[in-house]
Design an enzyme around this catalytic site. Sequence first.
Site, PDB file in Angstrom:
ATOM      1  CB  SER A 104      -0.873   0.002   1.257  1.00 19.99           C
ATOM      2  OG  SER A 104      -1.540   1.238   1.412  1.00 19.99           O
ATOM      3  CE1 TYR A 156      -4.107  -2.180   5.621  1.00 17.52           C
ATOM      4  CE2 TYR A 156      -3.475   0.061   5.045  1.00 17.52           C
ATOM      5  CZ  TYR A 156      -3.786  -1.225   4.667  1.00 17.52           C
ATOM      6  OH  TYR A 156      -3.781  -1.567   3.333  1.00 17.52           O
TER       7      TYR A 156
END
Length: 311
Positions: free
Chosen positions: A144, A157
Site C-alpha cells: 500500500s 494498519y
Amino acid sequence: MSGHHYVPRVVVVTGASGGIGRATARMLGGRGYQVALLARGETGLSGAAQDVEAAGGTALPIATDTADHRGVEAAADRIEAELGPIDVWVNVAFTSVFARFDDIEPEEYRRVTDVTYHGYVNGTRAALARMRPRNHGVIVQVGSALGHRGIPLQTAYCGAKHAIEGFHEALRTELMHEDSNIKVTIVEMPAVNTPQFSWVLSRLPQKAQPVPPIYQPEVAARGVLKAIDHPQRRARWVGLSTAGTILANRVAGGLLDRYLAHTGFSSQQTDQPRDTDQPSNLWEPVDGSDGRDFGAHGAFDERSHGAGWIG
C-alpha cells in the site's frame, strides 16, 4: 523464468473472499488457472469459488485465518495434495481499526499486526518452503502507499504495512544472494473501493471512506497480474496517487505531515454518522451473518475509477 514464458498453473490468494483478493481470484480464473482461495468467511469464500469457476478456472476454497501459521501450513499442504505444486502465492489478507491511536486497545493492535503483517510472513514462509526444492515460483505481496506514508486514524494498519516493506526488501536480498529463481515482488496500492469500509472496526464519529482518488478492485487486480507476469521487478505502483504519495513523502515528508494533520481526519470520513451497530471483522468474519456475500466492491462505486496507471 522470464515473464511470458512462465505459465503458472496453481495460484494461491489470501483474503480471497472480498475486495482486491476477490477481484484477483476472478481474473486468475479467467486465465484458466487453478486458484486456491484462503479467507475466514465461508460465504465470501464460496462466492469467490463460484466467480473463479464461472470465469473458467478451478477453485479450491479453504477457510483459513492467515494469522495462524499452522493453519496456513495445513492449507498449503492441502493445496499441493489436491491441485499440485504451488506456482504463485499472493498475500492480500488484512484487517484494520479506524480510530485514533489512544482509542485502539493493545489486543486489537496485536490482532491487526498478526493478520496484516504476520499473515504475510506466514503465507510467504509456507510458499517458500514448497517452492525451494523446485527452485521456482513467485510470491506477490499486496502492499500500500500507506506502507511508505502513514496517515492519521490508521496507526495499526500503517505500522503493519510499513513492516511488510522492510520484510520484503530483506527477503528479496536473501533470495538474490543465493541466486534463487524464486521471485518476490510487491504491488503498492492506492485507495480502493473494497468492502473494508463496511466491515473494519471503526470508532470514528462518521462513516469511514477511502481518501480519493478511489480505484475499483479490478484496477488493483490488474496490477497483481502484471506482477505475476513480470516478477523480476522489485515493486509496482498502482495509480498515480500512489506514485505521488510515495515520491512526495521521500522529498517533503514534513510538508506531508502538516497537510495530513490538517486534512487527514475529515478526508477519511463521509458526512454520514457511523452506524453504531456496524459489524467488525477483526475477530470474526462478518460475511454470512445475514447470508451476505460482500463481493469485491465496496459502497463507493459511483466515485471509483475503473481504469488506472500501473507502473
